[in-house]
Motif scaffolding. Structure first.
Motif, PDB file in Angstrom:
ATOM      1  N   CYS A  50      -5.307  -8.504   8.105  1.00 35.44           N
ATOM      2  CA  CYS A  50      -4.392  -9.249   7.603  1.00 35.44           C
ATOM      3  C   CYS A  50      -3.327  -8.157   7.273  1.00 35.44           C
ATOM      4  O   CYS A  50      -2.775  -8.300   5.897  1.00 35.44           O
ATOM      5  N   PHE A  51      -2.854  -7.251   7.926  1.00 28.00           N
ATOM      6  CA  PHE A  51      -1.937  -6.355   7.474  1.00 28.00           C
ATOM      7  C   PHE A  51      -0.998  -6.114   8.699  1.00 28.00           C
ATOM      8  O   PHE A  51       0.047  -5.459   8.598  1.00 28.00           O
TER       9      PHE A  51
ATOM     10  N   ASN B 256       4.743  -8.927   3.532  1.00 27.95           N
ATOM     11  CA  ASN B 256       4.776  -9.176   1.919  1.00 27.95           C
ATOM     12  C   ASN B 256       3.536  -9.251   1.145  1.00 27.95           C
ATOM     13  O   ASN B 256       3.213  -9.794  -0.083  1.00 27.95           O
ATOM     14  N   GLY B 257       2.433  -9.165   2.066  1.00 30.26           N
ATOM     15  CA  GLY B 257       1.114  -9.225   1.578  1.00 30.26           C
ATOM     16  C   GLY B 257       0.343 -10.320   2.258  1.00 30.26           C
ATOM     17  O   GLY B 257       1.047 -11.193   3.150  1.00 30.26           O
TER      18      GLY B 257
ATOM     19  N   ALA C 118      -2.595   3.606  -2.127  1.00 36.43           N
ATOM     20  CA  ALA C 118      -1.097   3.227  -1.381  1.00 36.43           C
ATOM     21  C   ALA C 118      -1.499   3.337  -0.126  1.00 36.43           C
ATOM     22  O   ALA C 118      -2.432   3.872   0.504  1.00 36.43           O
ATOM     23  N   GLU C 119      -0.278   3.083   0.646  1.00 33.94           N
ATOM     24  CA  GLU C 119      -0.337   3.234   2.264  1.00 33.94           C
ATOM     25  C   GLU C 119      -0.979   2.170   2.731  1.00 33.94           C
ATOM     26  O   GLU C 119      -2.352   2.230   2.886  1.00 33.94           O
TER      27      GLU C 119
ATOM     28  N   TRP D 257     -10.208  -4.968   2.911  1.00 31.43           N
ATOM     29  CA  TRP D 257      -9.517  -3.982   2.564  1.00 31.43           C
ATOM     30  C   TRP D 257      -8.143  -4.457   2.477  1.00 31.43           C
ATOM     31  O   TRP D 257      -7.553  -4.956   3.236  1.00 31.43           O
ATOM     32  N   GLY D 258      -7.514  -4.432   1.369  1.00 32.07           N
ATOM     33  CA  GLY D 258      -6.181  -4.926   1.058  1.00 32.07           C
ATOM     34  C   GLY D 258      -5.104  -4.184   1.461  1.00 32.07           C
ATOM     35  O   GLY D 258      -4.229  -3.648   0.652  1.00 32.07           O
ATOM     36  N   GLY D 259      -5.031  -4.257   2.854  1.00 31.44           N
ATOM     37  CA  GLY D 259      -3.851  -3.483   3.427  1.00 31.44           C
ATOM     38  C   GLY D 259      -2.633  -3.698   2.964  1.00 31.44           C
ATOM     39  O   GLY D 259      -1.682  -2.634   2.820  1.00 31.44           O
ATOM     40  N   ARG D 260      -2.026  -4.766   2.491  1.00 33.14           N
ATOM     41  CA  ARG D 260      -0.720  -5.014   2.164  1.00 33.14           C
ATOM     42  C   ARG D 260      -0.868  -5.738   0.806  1.00 33.14           C
ATOM     43  O   ARG D 260       0.261  -6.132   0.444  1.00 33.14           O
ATOM     44  N   GLU D 261      -1.842  -5.804   0.035  1.00 30.88           N
ATOM     45  CA  GLU D 261      -1.800  -6.478  -1.025  1.00 30.88           C
ATOM     46  C   GLU D 261      -1.435  -5.493  -2.131  1.00 30.88           C
ATOM     47  O   GLU D 261      -2.561  -4.574  -2.812  1.00 30.88           O
TER      48      GLU D 261
END
Ligand code: XUL
Ligand code: CO
Length: 441
Positions: A149-150, A157-158, A241-242, A193-197
């Motif tokens: 989901c990234f 934007n998440g 981050a990243e 894994w919160g890729g863009r969270e």
């Protein structure tokens, strides 16, 4: 087109066997001896080594400065299902030749995403049926699945934390399909894994609201999977981050607090990645100790960072001293709860020979195996364990014990301190501890 299923992808490379430390065969294990018992378990049981689908069968070496240097034959196949089956054949051939028992995937590592949810769902269920056959034929198991989901621009934007509810719903649909695939393949765990969270700027971000949305999202995902009979463990994988400037699942301590805040602590544990610890300005040892102290040491993404730069280089592990200290914490924690050692690592862009991916995994497995052997000796044969416990012996009896039991109040502490006078200086002996590690290496 070649006959899918009958083709040998890693031609000329035989099964990788344990040959011992005196072997000069670059395609043999020197330390990883799957059936060797160390600290009460075989190495195979301790580690549960897994191959990461995304790096080893999808990653081409592309970077912001140039395209990939590896051409996978399956990427040339236009039909998404035929391409996915070919990739699965290669993956299972590789994992079997390595003698590993597990793999891990993101949904769209398995098969290209379709242009609609319905098309993606159809593709996923088709490839899942094929993977069931591959699993049955090889005995290779699924350590965990996850959803990407990234990557798709819709998640810029998440996903669960997107300010637009439509995207949150879209992420929910995707996670549902990834959970379905994981369960259908008897996945032992499921990773978030919160890729863009996270956020790029607080000027446009309601941090409290976004974190609450993530908590609710995970509750609903858990409830869905449990209702379907999923018995495995959910993992959150921290990273500070990243791709975002700041990610909400910053490190193990942050994740522990988050899980308790949203009542997720009984279903979730932590998947720690070495390079993510480095990026959080922690050591991996620290992260393991924190997770283990909360009973949440679930799984490990094995790799290493580069200490001269600040991004996620995902190199294969090779630092014996670092991994020995990791294995000391690993053994003290009693191993992993449900998870294994997943090589979330990639070969360098200029590693372009067919066998390089074998060298990489052999090196990673041998590093862990050698470090396990050393750590076990340190804990059982060296003065280390006694020195470690002796440091706390003042809490093993008398007033120290009473304090530890919560039986001494502040007035009593005051009186005790007065009667003792100035406490003696007791050396922490750090250099001696460090010397013991080196001695046993
Ligand atoms: C990214 C990362 C991911 C997760 C799974 O840094 O580690 O590959 O492990 O999404
Ligand atoms: Co990872």
């Amino acid at each position: 087109m070649a006959l899918i299923g009958d083709k040998e992808y890693y031609k000329g490379i035989d099964d990788i066997k344990y040959e011992g430390k005196d072997s000069d065969n670059p395609l043999a294990f020197k330390y990883y001896n799957p059936d060797q018992v160390v600290a009460g378990k075989t190495m195979r049981e301790h580690f549960k080594f897994a191959v990461a689908y995304w790096h080893s069968f999808c990653g081409t070496g592309a970077d912001p400065f140039g395209p990939g240097t590896i051409n996978y034959s399956w990427d040339q196949i236009a039909d998404p299902i035929e391409s996915a089956k070919s990739k699965a054949d290669a993956a299972f051939e590789f994992i079997t030749k390595m003698g590993f028992d597990y793999f891990c995937f993101h949904d769209y590592d398995l098969v290209r995403e379709g242009s609609t949810i319905a098309e993606s769902e159809k593709r996923l269920s088709t490839i899942v049926e094929y993977l069931k056959e591959k699993k049955a034929a090889s005995g290779v198991k699924l350590l965990w699945g996850t959803a990407n989901c990234f990557s798709n621009p819709r998640y810029m934007n998440g996903a669960a934390t997107n300010p637009n509810f439509e995207v949150v719903a879209r992420a929910g649909a995707q996670v549902k399909m990834a959970l379905d695939a994981t369960m259908a393949l008897n996945g032992e765990n499921y990773v978030f894994w919160g890729g863009r969270e996270g956020y790029m700027s607080l000027l446009n971000t309601d941090l409290k609201r976004e974190v609450e949305h993530m908590g609710i999202f995970l509750q609903k995902a858990r409830d869905y999977a449990r209702a379907q009979g999923f018995k495995g463990t959910f993992f959150i994988e921290p990273k500070p981050a990243e791709p975002m400037k700041h990610q909400y699942d910053f490190d193990a301590a942050t994740v522990v607090g988050f899980l308790h805040q949203f009542g997720l602590q009984d279903d979730f544990k932590i998947n720690l990645e070495v390079n993510h610890a480095t990026l959080a300005n922690h050591t991996m040892q620290h992260e393991i100790a924190v997770a283990a102290s909360h009973g949440m040491m679930g799984s490990i993404d094995a790799n290493r960072g580069d200490y001269q730069n600040g991004w996620d280089t995902d190199q294969f592990p090779n630092n014996i001293t670092e991994v020995t200290e990791i294995m000391i914490e690993f053994l003290k924690a009693g191993g992993l709860q449900g998870g294994g050692i997943n090589f979330d690592a990639k070969i360098r862009r200029n590693s372009t020979d067919l066998e390089d991916i074998f060298h990489a995994h052999i090196g990673g497995a041998d590093t862990f195996a050698r470090a396990l052997l050393i750590a076990d000796k340190i804990l059982t044969k060296s003065p280390y364990s006694k020195m470690f416990t002796d440091r706390y012996s003042s809490f093993d009896s008398g007033k120290g014990k009473a304090f530890e039991n919560g039986e001494i109040n502040f007035e009593e502490l005051f009186e005790i301190a007065k009667s003792i006078g100035e406490p003696e200086l007791i050396s922490g002996k750090q250099e001696l501890f460090e010397n013991i590690i080196n001695q046993y290496i």
